[in-house]
Design a protein around this motif. Structure first.
Motif, PDB file in Angstrom:
ATOM      1  N   TYR A  51      -8.572  -3.233  -4.043  1.00  0.00           N
ATOM      2  CA  TYR A  51      -7.460  -4.083  -3.957  1.00  0.00           C
ATOM      3  C   TYR A  51      -7.588  -5.394  -4.814  1.00  0.00           C
ATOM      4  O   TYR A  51      -8.605  -5.393  -5.433  1.00  0.00           O
ATOM      5  CB  TYR A  51      -7.697  -4.747  -2.383  1.00  0.00           C
ATOM      6  CG  TYR A  51      -8.982  -5.318  -1.975  1.00  0.00           C
ATOM      7  CD1 TYR A  51      -9.652  -6.487  -2.553  1.00  0.00           C
ATOM      8  CD2 TYR A  51      -9.827  -4.501  -1.077  1.00  0.00           C
ATOM      9  CE1 TYR A  51     -10.804  -7.022  -1.979  1.00  0.00           C
ATOM     10  CE2 TYR A  51     -10.994  -4.751  -0.548  1.00  0.00           C
ATOM     11  CZ  TYR A  51     -11.731  -6.058  -1.176  1.00  0.00           C
ATOM     12  OH  TYR A  51     -12.825  -6.579  -0.761  1.00  0.00           O
ATOM     13  N   GLY A  52      -6.436  -5.839  -5.098  1.00  0.00           N
ATOM     14  CA  GLY A  52      -6.353  -7.010  -6.010  1.00  0.00           C
ATOM     15  C   GLY A  52      -5.198  -8.067  -5.827  1.00  0.00           C
ATOM     16  O   GLY A  52      -4.528  -7.585  -4.782  1.00  0.00           O
ATOM     17  N   ILE A  66       5.609   3.746  -1.519  1.00  0.00           N
ATOM     18  CA  ILE A  66       4.852   2.593  -1.098  1.00  0.00           C
ATOM     19  C   ILE A  66       5.521   1.742  -0.038  1.00  0.00           C
ATOM     20  O   ILE A  66       6.666   1.946   0.202  1.00  0.00           O
ATOM     21  CB  ILE A  66       4.646   1.526  -2.478  1.00  0.00           C
ATOM     22  CG1 ILE A  66       6.062   1.142  -2.888  1.00  0.00           C
ATOM     23  CG2 ILE A  66       3.884   2.180  -3.457  1.00  0.00           C
ATOM     24  CD1 ILE A  66       5.950   0.097  -3.948  1.00  0.00           C
ATOM     25  N   GLU A  67       5.024   0.876   0.740  1.00  0.00           N
ATOM     26  CA  GLU A  67       5.554   0.076   1.664  1.00  0.00           C
ATOM     27  C   GLU A  67       4.521  -1.033   2.074  1.00  0.00           C
ATOM     28  O   GLU A  67       3.288  -1.409   1.781  1.00  0.00           O
ATOM     29  CB  GLU A  67       5.717   0.842   2.909  1.00  0.00           C
ATOM     30  CG  GLU A  67       4.517   1.508   3.643  1.00  0.00           C
ATOM     31  CD  GLU A  67       4.865   2.226   5.165  1.00  0.00           C
ATOM     32  OE1 GLU A  67       5.967   2.419   5.054  1.00  0.00           O
ATOM     33  OE2 GLU A  67       4.005   2.478   5.487  1.00  0.00           O
ATOM     34  N   GLN A  68       5.009  -2.099   2.904  1.00  0.00           N
ATOM     35  CA  GLN A  68       4.065  -3.212   3.326  1.00  0.00           C
ATOM     36  C   GLN A  68       3.296  -2.523   4.488  1.00  0.00           C
ATOM     37  O   GLN A  68       3.521  -1.695   5.466  1.00  0.00           O
ATOM     38  CB  GLN A  68       5.181  -4.166   3.886  1.00  0.00           C
ATOM     39  CG  GLN A  68       4.329  -5.285   4.358  1.00  0.00           C
ATOM     40  CD  GLN A  68       5.285  -6.596   4.873  1.00  0.00           C
ATOM     41  OE1 GLN A  68       6.219  -6.858   4.376  1.00  0.00           O
ATOM     42  NE2 GLN A  68       4.907  -7.545   6.029  1.00  0.00           N
ATOM     43  N   ALA A  69       2.051  -2.791   4.499  1.00  0.00           N
ATOM     44  CA  ALA A  69       0.855  -2.629   5.538  1.00  0.00           C
ATOM     45  C   ALA A  69       0.696  -3.653   6.333  1.00  0.00           C
ATOM     46  O   ALA A  69       0.249  -4.717   5.860  1.00  0.00           O
ATOM     47  CB  ALA A  69      -0.273  -1.971   4.788  1.00  0.00           C
ATOM     48  N   GLY A  70       1.041  -3.760   7.609  1.00  0.00           N
ATOM     49  CA  GLY A  70       0.784  -4.887   8.572  1.00  0.00           C
ATOM     50  C   GLY A  70       1.590  -5.950   8.303  1.00  0.00           C
ATOM     51  O   GLY A  70       2.528  -5.942   7.552  1.00  0.00           O
ATOM     52  N   GLY A  71       1.425  -6.997   9.233  1.00  0.00           N
ATOM     53  CA  GLY A  71       2.380  -8.215   9.076  1.00  0.00           C
ATOM     54  C   GLY A  71       1.859  -9.146   8.006  1.00  0.00           C
ATOM     55  O   GLY A  71       1.111  -8.943   7.386  1.00  0.00           O
ATOM     56  N   LEU A  72       2.411 -10.499   8.323  1.00  0.00           N
ATOM     57  CA  LEU A  72       2.097 -11.608   7.366  1.00  0.00           C
ATOM     58  C   LEU A  72       0.759 -11.968   7.663  1.00  0.00           C
ATOM     59  O   LEU A  72       0.245 -12.199   8.538  1.00  0.00           O
ATOM     60  CB  LEU A  72       3.190 -12.554   7.438  1.00  0.00           C
ATOM     61  CG  LEU A  72       4.648 -12.280   7.322  1.00  0.00           C
ATOM     62  CD1 LEU A  72       5.609 -13.493   7.355  1.00  0.00           C
ATOM     63  CD2 LEU A  72       4.533 -11.340   6.060  1.00  0.00           C
ATOM     64  N   TYR A 128       0.871  -1.166  -0.050  1.00  0.00           N
ATOM     65  CA  TYR A 128       0.072   0.030  -0.008  1.00  0.00           C
ATOM     66  C   TYR A 128       0.941   1.216  -0.082  1.00  0.00           C
ATOM     67  O   TYR A 128       2.208   1.224   0.233  1.00  0.00           O
ATOM     68  CB  TYR A 128      -0.983   0.096   1.248  1.00  0.00           C
ATOM     69  CG  TYR A 128      -2.046   1.033   0.990  1.00  0.00           C
ATOM     70  CD1 TYR A 128      -3.067   0.733   0.298  1.00  0.00           C
ATOM     71  CD2 TYR A 128      -2.237   2.054   2.083  1.00  0.00           C
ATOM     72  CE1 TYR A 128      -4.078   1.715   0.226  1.00  0.00           C
ATOM     73  CE2 TYR A 128      -3.205   2.849   2.039  1.00  0.00           C
ATOM     74  CZ  TYR A 128      -4.252   2.915   1.308  1.00  0.00           C
ATOM     75  OH  TYR A 128      -5.092   3.633   1.093  1.00  0.00           O
ATOM     76  N   LYS A 129       0.274   2.275  -0.395  1.00  0.00           N
ATOM     77  CA  LYS A 129       1.005   3.473  -0.373  1.00  0.00           C
ATOM     78  C   LYS A 129       1.630   3.990   1.066  1.00  0.00           C
ATOM     79  O   LYS A 129       0.945   3.593   2.117  1.00  0.00           O
ATOM     80  CB  LYS A 129       0.308   4.570  -1.068  1.00  0.00           C
ATOM     81  CG  LYS A 129      -0.933   4.986  -0.549  1.00  0.00           C
ATOM     82  CD  LYS A 129      -1.662   6.319  -1.146  1.00  0.00           C
ATOM     83  CE  LYS A 129      -3.037   5.993  -1.885  1.00  0.00           C
ATOM     84  NZ  LYS A 129      -3.724   6.916  -2.176  1.00  0.00           N
ATOM     85  N   LYS A 130       2.820   4.573   1.162  1.00  0.00           N
ATOM     86  CA  LYS A 130       2.948   5.150   2.429  1.00  0.00           C
ATOM     87  C   LYS A 130       2.082   6.301   2.853  1.00  0.00           C
ATOM     88  O   LYS A 130       1.417   7.046   2.170  1.00  0.00           O
ATOM     89  CB  LYS A 130       4.463   5.602   2.328  1.00  0.00           C
ATOM     90  CG  LYS A 130       5.734   4.707   2.278  1.00  0.00           C
ATOM     91  CD  LYS A 130       6.743   5.627   2.528  1.00  0.00           C
ATOM     92  CE  LYS A 130       8.039   4.493   2.445  1.00  0.00           C
ATOM     93  NZ  LYS A 130       9.380   5.342   2.479  1.00  0.00           N
ATOM     94  N   ALA A 144      -4.814  -1.494  -2.836  1.00  0.00           N
ATOM     95  CA  ALA A 144      -4.022  -2.281  -1.967  1.00  0.00           C
ATOM     96  C   ALA A 144      -3.693  -3.554  -2.753  1.00  0.00           C
ATOM     97  O   ALA A 144      -4.940  -3.993  -3.280  1.00  0.00           O
ATOM     98  CB  ALA A 144      -4.672  -2.509  -0.572  1.00  0.00           C
ATOM     99  N   PHE A 145      -2.700  -4.085  -3.024  1.00  0.00           N
ATOM    100  CA  PHE A 145      -2.055  -5.305  -3.582  1.00  0.00           C
ATOM    101  C   PHE A 145      -1.549  -6.305  -2.674  1.00  0.00           C
ATOM    102  O   PHE A 145      -0.684  -6.037  -1.710  1.00  0.00           O
ATOM    103  CB  PHE A 145      -0.994  -4.873  -4.534  1.00  0.00           C
ATOM    104  CG  PHE A 145      -0.618  -5.808  -5.495  1.00  0.00           C
ATOM    105  CD1 PHE A 145      -1.823  -6.446  -6.361  1.00  0.00           C
ATOM    106  CD2 PHE A 145       0.761  -6.334  -5.567  1.00  0.00           C
ATOM    107  CE1 PHE A 145      -1.279  -7.588  -7.209  1.00  0.00           C
ATOM    108  CE2 PHE A 145       1.064  -7.239  -6.528  1.00  0.00           C
ATOM    109  CZ  PHE A 145       0.100  -7.692  -7.284  1.00  0.00           C
TER     110      PHE A 145
END
Length: 829
Positions: A590-591, A664-670, A450-452, A646-647
């Motif tokens: 999202y996709g 862009i960056e990772q949003a949340g954990g795994l 997701y974007k920062k 969100a991808f």
């Protein structure tokens, strides 16, 4: 078990023709002696059955322990173990491995470093396992009873003997029947042998239709002893039939006397034994063939190895040909393999070079370097082939026909067009049913790209940010408590009761400056660093004021410093923290990559939230715009500022792009856990060798260093600018100053107690002495013994009088020291 023709003792025409079993070793030896005494064929199916001296030997359907030990010795040689430990249950288990010890003796001259550890009967095996661990060996030959095998392996895992650096050779032909799921993902290399081949048509058809009779769930769970019992009965029936056809014996059999020790040989017994030995029968455990001593010969064994996807057959052993498919590491030398890749940076990409490159030199990347490292260790050649459409491939298996259907890269492996495939290839359940995979080279999970977060706009409550809510509540509570304490101490401390009219020497009343209003005003003034017109007089109130001022000093300066940080560095506003923020909303689109492992996760989801996400993604209008066929397209949609998108993709892909596209960056954990591995073709013979090298690369951090090279070093332009963001201070960080304030309160109360009692004692002495002596004599006689006996009563009365005066809320009280007996005193000469 009695053979055919066993019946009641009243029927003189019936007798005992053969004995099968028993399983217990001591009972088997005793039964064998009785059968030899009466010439009754004895068929043995036990793993550790011993042979007694004598011309007539039992017929043992279980493979000869010495022959098995020779096979284990050959496997150790092929594994190239230079040192190993033997873990055995009891003495018989160690004796069964004597052929291994002949090849690798535990006494001079030493050729290998070998140690033996006795496990005992359990149930606690931790002591010998810890001793084996302290030996430093990484290779173990495990030989114990089937019923304790799982317990031994579980406890080995508990003591740290089950990880990627450890290798096990399990000397049990029932390895495939136990639950190996807890050990599949430990990284330990576990190998063993199998006598019953579930892929054999006769076994799969017969056992498959009698699962209920065998009390098993599937064909591969058939135990060796159960299969041998079936074969023993079939073998006896065939031998008895052949004997009866050649020499009709009617309904005869050995008639055993009451005293079994008296020899009474059965005339047909030796003939029946010979017919059994010469029978040609294909049983559940393969061809049944024996030598003159009744030992089973010419049996076939499957070599098994536990992969991350389960137990797999990696080769076979034949008495004549030896191992087939299980090769030495140096046998890989000069082999040439076809390796399939996809152009998918940073896993594999074309080299940007001014010259025209050919062959393998055209490609570079993470998986390219992994193949180079494996090829360097095993010394094989290879050629890279590119999957043009970039499709890793889906697989499905027909449960009725056991046929697999795959697409993309998986299809080329299934059809043996390629030897190996390596890319961001996820191990899935459907793929694992059709394709063999190597040791994992990367563990990962699915997450959200997701974007920062954008800088949050200032709010009217921004000045609250330096402290979190707990600190603010504790601070307010401290102000209230200390203010009330100032009010209480002010009333208890005698010096705080002052003369409101300085011109009058002996006032009728005293006044206290610390009313409840003034107490709160004094403390808030100090907290705001402004002060007030009030000044403590008593030692106790001054003591409390000092501690409070120190507390306010620390709090005020901490607040100022943290507020400056919040004003200069704006905290970003996080919109998507995890997948829960995407549930039950349509504002943020999202996709995922169509057909990929991430998409399959939502497709197979059963929970309502993830199922709703899948249904949204499969909506035709939604899918046409937000579903992509390549990860790069999904990244572009996220990076485009016009999209609120969100991808869903794998975490390594997210980490790679967030170092190169800075918004862009990772949003949340795994969201889940998965792994990448090399895919093998069905004809690939060197899986164990490649797996061994892959384990070494993981253990030596080679793969980790390659990951760092291609993700965070080569081509990375973005840095993590969130590490210096200010955070509200917590109570844990400021708890020390609250402790200091609490200590000051305790000290202040101790001082005020001393002030209060000293003042009451002084007043009570003066009042009592004035009743007995002239005023001028008070100071001389105050300590007179006769007078001091009355002071206790005077002290109590005076104490409670003083308490009653200060209990109220008024800030004025009468002067207790002024007594009527002193009003008319004359001056002293």
């Amino acid at each position: 078990m009695a053979g055919a023709n066993g019946s009641s003792s009243g029927d003189e025409g019936l007798g005992l023709s053969s004995v099968i079993g028993p399983h217990e070793r001591t009972a088997s030896v005793y039964t064998q002696g009785l059968c030899a005494l009466h010439d009754i064929p004895h068929i043995v199916i036990g793993r550790g059955s011993r042979s007694t001296p004598g011309p007539v030997k039992p017929i043992n359907l279980y493979p000869d322990p010495n022959a098995l030990a020779a096979v284990y010795a050959q496997m150790i040689k092929k594994f190239q173990w230079k040192s190993f430990s033997i873990l055995y249950g009891d003495t018989d288990d160690l004796i069964a491995l004597r052929d291994v010890l002949k090849v690798y003796p535990m006494r001079p001259p030493y050729t290998h470093d070998i140690r033996a550890f006795k496990l005992g009967s359990g149930p606690n095996f931790s002591e010998p396992l810890l001793a084996a661990k302290s030996s430093g060996h990484k290779n173990f030959l495990l030989n114990c009873d089937y019923h304790m095998l799982v317990s031994v392996m579980r406890q080995a895992q508990e003591v740290g003997l089950m990880c990627c650096s450890y290798k096990y050779l399990v000397a049990s032909l029932d390895l495939q029947t136990i639950d190996l799921w807890p050990f599949q993902h430990t990284g330990a290399n576990i190998s063993g042998l199998r006598l019953v081949d579930p892929d054999d048509p006769f076994v799969s058809n017969f056992v498959g239709t009698h699962l209920h009779d065998f009390e098993i769930e599937s064909v591969d769970k058939l135990r060796v002893e159960d299969a041998l019992m079936f074969d023993a009965v079939a073998l006896f029936a065939q031998g008895y039939k052949d004997l009866a056809y050649a020499n009709p014996i009617g309904r005869g059999g050995a008639k055993l006397p009451e005293d079994y020790s008296q020899a009474r040989p059965w005339p047909e017994g030796l003939s029946l034994r010979n017919y059994i030995l010469s029978s040609k029968l294909n049983g559940l455990t393969g061809p049944l063939m024996f030598d003159a001593d009744g030992l089973r010969r010419n049996f076939k064994l499957d070599v098994l190895n536990l992969h991350h996807t389960g137990l797999a057959k990696v080769g076979t052993w034949h008495p004549d040909r030896g191992f087939d498919g299980l090769s030495l590491a140096n046998e890989v030398t000069q082999e040439h393999f076809r390796i399939l890749i996809t152009i998918n940076p940073p896993y594999a990409q074309k080299v940007n070079h001014s010259k025209m490159l050919t062959g393998n030199a055209r490609y570079e990347g993470f998986v390219i370097d992994i193949i180079k490292a494996i090829a360097k260790d095993l010394n094989f050649n290879y050629t890279f082939y590119v999957q043009d459409d970039g499709d890793n491939g889906k697989c499905s298996k027909d449960n009725s026909t056991k046929q697999c259907t795959c697409g993309g890269m998986m299809a080329k492996l299934l059809e043996n067009e390629m030897d190996m495939a390596i890319t961001d290839l996820t191990i899935t359940e459907n793929r694992a049913q059709c394709i063999r995979f190597s040791t994992v080279f990367m563990n990962l999970g699915m997450s959200i790209l997701y974007k920062k977060p954008q800088k949050a706009a200032p709010t009217w409550y921004s000045f609250f940010l330096p402290f979190n809510s707990v600190v603010w509540m504790c601070l307010a509570l401290a102000w209230v408590v200390v203010s009330v304490l100032f009010y209480v101490l002010g009333r208890l401390s005698p010096p705080e009761w002052t003369n409101p009219y300085p011109c009058i020497d002996e006032p009728e009343e005293l006044e206290n400056q610390f009313s409840i209003d003034n107490a709160f005003w004094f403390t808030i003034g100090a907290l705001m660093q402004q002060g007030s017109e009030l000044a403590p007089i008593g030692i106790s109130t001054r003591c409390l004021a000092g501690w409070w001022w120190f507390f306010c000093l620390i709090i005020a300066n901490t607040y100022t410093a943290n507020l400056a940080a919040f004003l200069t560095i704006e905290t970003p506003e996080v919109i998507v923290r995890d997948i829960r923020d995407l549930y039950n909303q349509t504002k943020i689109k999202y996709g995922a990559k169509l057909g990929g492992a991430t998409f399959k996760y939502f497709e197979s989801a059963t929970d309502p939230e993830n199922r709703q996400i899948y249904e949204n993604m499969m909506d035709p209008e939604w899918a046409s715009k937000w579903m992509v066929d390549k990860n790069e397209k999904g990244v572009e949609l996220v990076a485009n500022e016009e999209n609120d998108y969100a991808f869903f993709t794998e975490s390594p892909t997210i980490e790679y792009f967030q170092h190169r596209i800075c918004n862009i960056e990772q949003a949340g954990g795994l969201i889940d856990q998965k792994a990448y591995a090399i895919g093998y073709s069905s004809n690939f013979k060197y899986t164990m060798e490649v797996d061994k090298v892959m384990s070494m690369l993981n253990e030596n951090s080679v793969v980790k260093n390659l990951y760092k090279k291609w993700w965070t070093e080569k081509g990375a332009v973005c840095t993590d600018d969130n590490s210096n963001l200010p955070t509200p201070m917590t109570l844990t960080q400021l708890i020390g100053v609250f402790y200091v304030l609490g200590g000051g309160i305790v000290v202040s109360f101790a001082v005020v107690f001393y002030e209060f009692t000293s003042n009451v004692l002084s007043v009570s002495k003066i009042n009592e002495a004035s009743k007995l002596l002239p005023y001028c004599s008070i100071h001389k006689k105050i300590n007179n013994h006769r007078t001091s006996s009355l002071l206790q009563v005077a002290f109590k009365n005076t104490f409670w009088d003083e308490v009653n005066f200060i209990r109220g809320s008024k800030s004025i009280k009468p002067v207790l020291k002024k007594q009527k007996s002193l009003e008319n005193n004359h001056s002293c000469s």
